[in-house]
Each structure stands twice: as C-alpha cells, then as structure tokens.
Design a protein around this motif. Structure first.
Motif, mmCIF file in Angstrom:
data_model
loop_
_atom_site.group_PDB
_atom_site.id
_atom_site.type_symbol
_atom_site.label_atom_id
_atom_site.label_comp_id
_atom_site.label_asym_id
_atom_site.label_seq_id
_atom_site.Cartn_x
_atom_site.Cartn_y
_atom_site.Cartn_z
ATOM 1 N N TYR A 104 82.839 -85.417 51.646
ATOM 2 C CA TYR A 104 82.125 -85.466 50.491
ATOM 3 C C TYR A 104 80.598 -84.730 51.051
ATOM 4 C CZ TYR A 104 79.287 -86.918 46.521
ATOM 5 O OH TYR A 104 78.374 -87.109 45.471
ATOM 6 N N LEU A 105 80.211 -85.194 52.225
ATOM 7 C CA LEU A 105 78.841 -84.685 52.965
ATOM 8 C C LEU A 105 79.155 -83.442 53.284
ATOM 9 C CD1 LEU A 105 77.854 -87.817 55.095
ATOM 10 C CD2 LEU A 105 77.174 -87.289 52.689
ATOM 11 N N LEU A 106 80.282 -82.972 53.820
ATOM 12 C CA LEU A 106 80.409 -81.510 54.430
ATOM 13 C C LEU A 106 80.136 -80.669 53.100
ATOM 14 C CD1 LEU A 106 83.230 -82.079 56.775
ATOM 15 C CD2 LEU A 106 81.046 -81.531 57.267
ATOM 16 N N ASP A 107 80.628 -81.060 51.904
ATOM 17 C CA ASP A 107 80.553 -80.224 50.896
ATOM 18 C C ASP A 107 78.993 -79.689 50.570
ATOM 19 O OD1 ASP A 107 83.303 -79.746 50.314
ATOM 20 O OD2 ASP A 107 83.297 -81.439 48.871
ATOM 21 N N ARG A 108 78.010 -80.748 50.996
ATOM 22 C CA ARG A 108 76.717 -80.836 50.697
ATOM 23 C C ARG A 108 75.939 -79.946 51.899
ATOM 24 N NH1 ARG A 108 79.213 -83.313 47.530
ATOM 25 N NH2 ARG A 108 78.469 -83.813 45.515
ATOM 26 N N LEU A 109 76.804 -79.849 53.022
ATOM 27 C CA LEU A 109 76.188 -79.439 54.146
ATOM 28 C C LEU A 109 76.358 -77.896 54.532
ATOM 29 C CD1 LEU A 109 76.516 -82.214 56.512
ATOM 30 C CD2 LEU A 109 74.526 -81.407 55.681
ATOM 31 N N ALA A 110 77.109 -77.291 53.453
ATOM 32 C CA ALA A 110 77.375 -75.879 53.658
ATOM 33 C C ALA A 110 78.327 -75.636 54.905
ATOM 34 C CB ALA A 110 76.276 -74.847 53.457
ATOM 35 N N TYR A 111 79.262 -76.748 55.432
ATOM 36 C CA TYR A 111 79.872 -76.663 56.521
ATOM 37 C C TYR A 111 81.262 -75.650 56.513
ATOM 38 C CZ TYR A 111 82.259 -78.383 60.630
ATOM 39 O OH TYR A 111 82.616 -78.588 61.887
ATOM 40 N N PRO A 112 81.503 -74.794 57.504
ATOM 41 C CA PRO A 112 82.481 -74.059 57.207
ATOM 42 C C PRO A 112 83.885 -74.353 56.711
ATOM 43 C CG PRO A 112 81.255 -73.390 59.395
ATOM 44 C CD PRO A 112 80.691 -74.660 58.650
ATOM 45 N N ARG A 113 84.336 -73.821 55.848
ATOM 46 C CA ARG A 113 85.462 -74.474 54.881
ATOM 47 C C ARG A 113 86.786 -74.524 56.059
ATOM 48 N NH1 ARG A 113 85.996 -72.828 49.175
ATOM 49 N NH2 ARG A 113 85.553 -70.711 49.813
ATOM 50 N N GLU A 114 86.726 -73.384 56.769
ATOM 51 C CA GLU A 114 88.047 -73.221 57.825
ATOM 52 C C GLU A 114 88.118 -74.453 58.851
ATOM 53 O OE1 GLU A 114 84.786 -70.510 59.409
ATOM 54 O OE2 GLU A 114 85.553 -71.020 57.276
ATOM 55 N N LYS A 115 86.684 -75.013 59.011
ATOM 56 C CA LYS A 115 86.651 -76.034 60.041
ATOM 57 C C LYS A 115 86.703 -77.435 59.473
ATOM 58 C CE LYS A 115 83.601 -75.570 63.321
ATOM 59 N NZ LYS A 115 82.326 -75.385 63.785
ATOM 60 N N LYS A 116 86.379 -77.329 58.256
ATOM 61 C CA LYS A 116 86.209 -78.729 57.519
ATOM 62 C C LYS A 116 87.379 -79.765 57.521
ATOM 63 C CE LYS A 116 85.796 -80.465 52.834
ATOM 64 N NZ LYS A 116 85.544 -79.996 51.313
ATOM 65 N N ARG A 117 88.683 -79.100 57.306
ATOM 66 C CA ARG A 117 89.899 -79.750 57.419
ATOM 67 C C ARG A 117 90.147 -80.696 58.678
ATOM 68 N NH1 ARG A 117 94.716 -78.625 59.463
ATOM 69 N NH2 ARG A 117 94.124 -76.589 60.207
ATOM 70 N N VAL A 118 89.901 -79.588 59.685
ATOM 71 C CA VAL A 118 89.849 -80.507 61.029
ATOM 72 C C VAL A 118 88.883 -81.627 61.230
ATOM 73 C CG1 VAL A 118 89.730 -79.992 63.507
ATOM 74 C CG2 VAL A 118 90.534 -78.351 62.288
ATOM 75 N N LEU A 119 87.473 -81.506 60.746
ATOM 76 C CA LEU A 119 86.668 -82.343 61.064
ATOM 77 C C LEU A 119 87.055 -83.739 60.029
ATOM 78 C CD1 LEU A 119 84.228 -83.538 62.246
ATOM 79 C CD2 LEU A 119 82.791 -82.215 60.802
ATOM 80 N N VAL A 120 87.657 -83.492 59.031
ATOM 81 C CA VAL A 120 87.986 -84.457 58.160
ATOM 82 C C VAL A 120 89.155 -85.293 58.734
ATOM 83 C CG1 VAL A 120 88.838 -85.437 55.823
ATOM 84 C CG2 VAL A 120 87.254 -83.522 55.880
ATOM 85 N N GLN A 121 90.076 -84.653 59.388
ATOM 86 C CA GLN A 121 91.310 -85.431 60.008
ATOM 87 C C GLN A 121 90.825 -86.166 61.192
ATOM 88 O OE1 GLN A 121 94.411 -82.648 60.896
ATOM 89 N NE2 GLN A 121 95.315 -82.779 58.941
ATOM 90 N N VAL A 122 89.523 -85.673 61.956
ATOM 91 C CA VAL A 122 89.096 -86.261 63.023
ATOM 92 C C VAL A 122 88.359 -87.488 62.685
ATOM 93 C CG1 VAL A 122 87.533 -85.979 64.820
ATOM 94 C CG2 VAL A 122 88.975 -84.230 64.685
ATOM 95 N N ALA A 123 87.827 -87.518 61.331
ATOM 96 C CA ALA A 123 86.881 -88.590 60.954
ATOM 97 C C ALA A 123 87.952 -89.698 60.612
ATOM 98 C CB ALA A 123 86.117 -87.960 59.750
ATOM 99 N N ILE A 124 89.034 -89.371 59.893
ATOM 100 C CA ILE A 124 90.184 -90.524 59.666
ATOM 101 C C ILE A 124 90.373 -91.010 61.170
ATOM 102 C CG2 ILE A 124 92.395 -90.947 59.170
ATOM 103 C CD1 ILE A 124 91.872 -88.393 57.032
ATOM 104 N N GLN A 125 90.568 -90.301 62.076
ATOM 105 C CA GLN A 125 91.099 -90.826 63.354
ATOM 106 C C GLN A 125 89.871 -91.043 64.658
ATOM 107 O OE1 GLN A 125 94.103 -91.660 64.406
ATOM 108 N NE2 GLN A 125 94.862 -91.413 62.290
#
Length: 713
Positions: free
Chosen positions: A267-288
C-alpha cells in the motif's frame, strides 16, 4: 436515520440507472453512425478486441496491459471514428463485466462510463493526429498512421488516468509514471507492428485468416503472461504460508505479522512512486522480513518480562540470520541486505550495524515503518492514535520523510486493505477474568513453561554486606554483579547456576544500595527441556515419514553410537585435501567390480566431509563394518544443525541453508541406504549405512567401543 440511509441508497441506484441509460444511448448512436460500415470486416476485429479485454495481458506488478488498443486503432484507421467508438463502448462493457466478476449486483456504471470517457477523449486525439498527418504528409503509410494514432492516444490517456486516480484515491498524478511510460512504449510498438499488417490483409479480402492469425499471436502472449504471473503469485503464496507457519510456531502474537507487513508495504509503495519492477520483490521481502526468528528458540518470544543480556543478543541476531536465509532462498543479495538492516534506527541506535539516517538502505527504512505500522494498527483502534505514535517515532526510529506520509486517510486505507485480506486490523479484546483467577493464572503459567520456584529479596547494603541470602554458594557471584550494577548505576539481570539449580537475579541500584530479586527458575528450565524433547520427537516423526523410514533423527547420542560395528579405520578432516582422502578411505572397503556402489559411497562421503569443513572447524570420518553393511560415521564439534531446516530438504528440491546440511544432504540421502543423525549445540554425528557391501577387508582395528569413548569425550 435508517430512512435517510435507504433514501441515499435509492438515489444512488437511480443515478446509476440514469448513467447506464446514457451509456446505452451512446452505444446506439455509435451503431447508427457506423451504419455505412461493412460489418464483414468490422465484426472480427470487434471480436478480437472483446477477447483481449476479457483475457488481458497480466504484468508482474499486478497491472494489466490493455492490448485492446490495437483493436481501437485498427477500427479508427480502417473504418473511421464512429466504428472505433463502438469498439470502445463494447470494450468498456466487457471490462466492467470482468471486473465485477460477471455479477450484476457488483456492477458499477460510474466506473464503466469513466472508462468510456477516457477512451473517447483519447481516440478523438488519435483522430486529430491522423487528420494532421494527412494534411502534412498525404498518403502516409499505415505504419506512420499507426504510430501517430498510438502516440496521440497514449499522450491523452496517461494524464487522464492520473487525474482520475488523484480525484478518487488522492494518489499523485505522476505516481509510477516511469513504469506506465515503459508499458505505453511497448503498446505503441505493438500497434505499429500489428495494425498495418492486419489492415493490409483486410484490403486483400483475407479478413478471417488475418484476424485469426493476429488473434492467435496475441492469445499466446496473453497465455504465457498469465502462466508466468500465476507462477510468481504461487511463489508469493508459498512465502506467505511459510511465514504463517514459523510465526505460529513461535508465538500466537506474531501470527500473520509478515503477511500484514507485506500488505502495508504494498500500500505504501503505491504512494511512494516506487519502481514497479522492484515492488514485487520488496513486498515478498516484507512478508519474510522476520524469517530469521525461525532460527531462534521459541521461549524468547513467550518469555514474560525482559530478556537477559545474552538473550537480547540472541534475539538481535535474527536480522542477520534472516538475511542469510533470504540470500539462500532467493539468491538476491539486495533483498538480503534489506532484511539485514530492517532494525536499524534513524537515530543510529538500532542493530546490527548501528547505521543512522541515510546510511540505512531506503528499502530497509520502508520495511521498518511497515512493520511498526502493523503493531501500531493492531494496538490502537483509533486512527489518530496511530498517527500520533508515528509522529513520535519520526526522526527517532523511522525516516521522517516516510513518517510524513502517514495521515488519517492512509491509516484508514491500511485498515481497509488488511481487512480485505481476512485479517482483523485491531487487537482482539482481552476476555474478562473469571472468579477463579488464581487457578487460571497458575494453569496458564504452567502451560507456557513460565512457572518458577521460590523468590527472595536481597540487599547489598552501603556497608558492603549482603543481606537475606540463604544459598551461600551464590554469594560471590551475586556480590560481584551487585557491585557492577552499583558502579554502572544500571539495572539488569543474569542467570546463575549452581549444581542442578538455576536462578534468575535482578539487580536494582538505588541510594547507595543494590536491591536484588533472586528467583529459582529450575522448574521452568525443566519444563523447557520437556518441550524440547517433544519438539525433537515431532521432528523425528516428520523426518521418518518424509523419508519413508530411511532417515532417523536420534534423540540421544547413544542411539546412534550403539549401532556401530567393528571399527576399520579413521581419518581426521582438517583441510580440503582431506575430502578426497576420506572418499578413498570409505571406497577402499568396496568390491572393485561394483563401480556403481563404489560411486555412491564416494559421492555420499565426499558431500559429508565437505559439509563438515563448511559448517565446522574440523572433525573425523570413521569407517565401521556391521555384518554386511559398511558404516561411515562423520563427527564434528561445530554448533549443530538447525533442525527446522532438515524436513525442507525432502520437500523442497535444491533447498539449502548455511545452517543445515544443505544440498549435500540430498546427495547423501539419495546415495546411502540408511541415515542416522544426532545433533546438538556441541556438535553433530552423521552415520551413513550402505547395505550388502560384500568385500569388507578387516584391518583388525579397535571395535566400535573405541569410537564410542572418543565421541563422548
């Protein structure tokens, strides 16, 4: 109040019905306007556009690539504006049907008409671009027309999409603009390649053949994109399940924390203009991000009161252990770096490196805020309280620029998003205590292994004498620690051991004296050992079931050592050159006319010796003969194996961890007939058995009892 609510709902339904009626009239006018068009050519393109809307190209970021643009522009260039608008009308209807799950009760006419409006403005821009192109360059090729129309369409659609998102959700207009531009370029290139070829064939009367050919090409793209995205989603679900598994094992309070942190980060990455190609990796890392806690003993998370100094150090090691595990699983050094530093603080008081401010990786700062937000949202039912807490943490624990992002709207959005995934966004209320509170408290404490023996209050007085101590054997240790507490003017506690008893001593300096609370925690230690035994039994059963009885986890060292036969020879493993020597040592007792069996023995022993060097400072390989079986005992004095990693070697192909036997264990498991394992923090014993080795040459060495004694020393 109910009357006004019903009235509002009726007005909303009436508005929706009115908007739908306008949409239907719009479609009818388009059909009339396109009445002069040859439907023989138009219908197949409309059908292709419809299919591309019902089965879109899915991207890893979660967005969908609107390939139906090819259909709109083909209709515009080949048959004019009215036909293109009809395609937009049908496409928008198909999109809405798919998004509402083909259920009329969730149908949203406003969303449908917004899509129609955006597409209509965009296709009108394409029309103007084609008119301008014709005036400037009469007889321009279809490739040039397709390029001009596609660029004009996207030039209008992108800012309109951003404006609508700003109005509906408050997101910045330029949020994620880089990713959308890249996708737009891909679509423009696709239009330039496909549309001229499609229209060229239409002029040659090859309509159905060409539409079928183009449709098949696009369907392949859709199919493979969906397969890949499903595979990526499957990996994320695996991460989520594993996260829930280890969190529930450690503590009920932790269960779901990883998944909720992933939801918050997304949710926060959507508001931070975070690169979408890196977003998936960071969300998975957040889970783990807390996966390192799976390598820690569960009592650290269920213990009442503060942790001791040594326990606090052990707890803090979870970020480094987590980084090791993430790097092993994903082979992504960036992700491991983010996990390693997610407990650093903005003021430099975090761990493991004490980084401060922008020394901390940006992604680690996002993980830190996401994790803290999960705890704050669960602890506070009031959004304002969450915002106040974040402001207090700003500049101390979390990045001030990230903390500034959190307001009432964001907190409510996070609660809604967490609720959509099936989580309760606030902590469950504590049930009222019954009348028999004392009995309940004792029962709970015993179940948690937290019950204790007798407690005593002591005092180191200003005259230097210790008062109140009955266990004289502890006096020297308590006085030494009490004087340290007085000198440092610091409260702490430590564990003291004497014979078969364990005590917990808390030291509190005040007014020239030190007060000491001494508690006998031997019963709690005994209960913890009982739990450890039950855990070991569980692992024994799991490993036996997964290996169909081939692997046995020994709870006591003698279970393994008692199986040993006659000792044949041994070799110390100190360096890499000893790996080959140990392999030859074991293979030397195998018949030369059985090369397959010899290769299996060499492979298993080589992997065992390699793992010994990798995870310990050295050890020994000893060969035994037991009836017709060859036994190879590999012994080290390392720190032991993390047992929770071992079952994964059977169910996850290629799984490895620096704290497990890793990929090498899979080779040993496949090569040996039986495997016996005993491990504890003081070392590991691994016994490999190879049955029916008929050419065992006996050297007349010592029997198995000799190694029993050396192994126990």
């Amino acid at each position: 109040m109910n009357t006004s609510l019903n009235l509002a709902q009726n007005n909303k339904k009436a508005s929706y019905s009115f908007l739908t009626l306008i949409g239907l009239l719009y479609g009818a006018l388009l059909a009339v306007g396109g009445g002069q068009v040859s439907w023989t050519y138009v219908l197949p393109i409309l059908l292709l556009t419809l299919l591309l809307d019902l089965f879109p190209v899915r991207l890893i970021s979660g967005d969908e690539l609107g390939a139906s643009l090819i259909g709109f522009l083909a209709l515009l260039i080949g048959f004019g504006l009215y036909t293109a608008l009809l395609g937009i009308f049908i496409s928008s209807l198909a999109n809405e049907a798919r998004q509402c799950g083909f259920r009329t009760q969730t149908y949203d006419p406003v969303r449908w008409l917004l899509r129609i409006g955006i597409y209509t403005f965009s296709i009108c821009a394409s029309t103007l671009a084609l008119i301008g192109l014709e005036a400037a360059l009469p007889g321009a090729s279809l490739y040039t027309q397709a390029a001009a129309a596609a660029f004009a369409f996207k030039a209008v659609k992108l800012p309109l999409d951003g404006g609508i998102r700003k109005v509906l959700s408050g997101r910045a207009v330029l949020l994620g603009i880089r990713g959308r531009l890249r996708e737009s370029i891909v679509l423009v290139i696709l239009c330039i390649v496909v549309i001229p070829h499609l229209l060229d064939s239409l002029l040659q009367k090859d309509t159905f053949y060409e539409v079928g050919y183009t449709g098949l090409f696009l369907i392949f793209i859709v199919y493979f994109s969906n397969v890949y995205v499903r595979e990526v989603a499957g990996w994320q679900r695996t991460f989520e399940r594993f996260s829930l598994l280890f969190e529930s094992r450690l503590s009920p309070d932790l269960e779901g924390h990883g998944m909720r942190t992933g939801i918050i980060a997304d949710y926060l990455l959507d508001r931070l203009a975070y690169p979408r190609e890196k977003k998936r990796v960071l969300v998975q890392v957040a889970i783990q991000h807390d996966i390192g806690k799976s390598a820690l003993p569960a009592y650290l998370f269920n213990k009442r009161g503060a942790l001791s100094i040594s326990e606090e150090d052990e707890y803090r090691s979870h970020s480094e252990k987590g980084a090791e595990i993430i790097r092993t699983i994903t082979e992504d050094a960036r992700a491991a770096h983010w996990v390693r530093h997610h407990h650093e603080r903005w003021d430099g008081k975090g761990f493991p490196e004490g980084f401060k401010e922008k020394q901390i990786p940006y992604e680690s700062r996002i993980l830190s805020l996401s994790s803290r937000l999960d705890h704050l949202i669960r602890q506070n039912s009031d959004n304002e309280s969450v915002c106040v807490s974040v402001r207090k943490l700003s500049g101390r624990e979390v990045d001030p620029s990230l903390a500034a992002l959190i307001d009432l709207h964001v907190v409510q959005g996070l609660r809604d998003r967490i609720g959509q995934h099936g989580f309760v966004s606030t902590a469950e209320p504590v049930p009222e205590k019954s009348k028999n509170t004392a009995v309940q408290t004792m029962s709970y404490a015993e179940n948690q292994g937290s019950y204790v023996g007798a407690s005593t209050m002591l005092k180191l007085a200003s005259d230097g004498l210790l008062y109140g101590l009955e266990q004289s054997e502890l006096e020297a240790s308590i006085v030494r620690l009490a004087r340290r507490s007085e000198n440092e003017q610091n409260s702490f506690y430590e564990l003291l051991h004497f014979e078969d008893r364990t005590y917990e001593a808390h030291f509190y300096p005040e007014n020239g004296e030190v007060r000491i609370a001494l508690t006998d925690i031997t019963p709690a230690i005994a209960y913890r050992e009982k739990l450890h035994g039950e855990t070991m039994n569980s692992y024994r059963e799991i490993m036996s079931a997964l290996s169909e009885g081939k692997v046995s986890l020994c709870l006591k060292e003698n279970e393994l050592l008692d199986r040993l036969g006659e000792r044949l020879d041994s070799l110390s493993i100190i360096g890499r050159s000893d790996v080959g020597r140990s392999r030859d040592l074991a293979a030397g007792f195998t018949a030369k006319d059985d090369p397959k069996r010899m290769m299996r023995i060499k492979l298993a022993v080589s992997e065992a010796a390699t793992n010994l060097l990798k995870h310990a400072t050295g050890g020994e390989v000893t060969v035994f003969a037991h009836e017709k079986a060859l036994q190879v005992l590999v012994r080290d004095e390392g720190s032991g194996i993390a047992l929770h990693d071992l079952p994964k070697t059977f169910v996850a192909s290629g799984y490895s961890s620096k704290r497990s036997l890793g990929r090498g264990f899979g080779v040993m498991y496949a090569s040996a007939d039986r495997v016996f394992l005993y491990t504890n923090p003081n070392g590991t014993r691994l016994l490999l058995e190879f049955k029916d080795v008929h050419d065992l040459r006996k050297f007349g060495g010592t029997s198995g009892s000799g190694i029993l004694e050396s192994a126990k020393d």
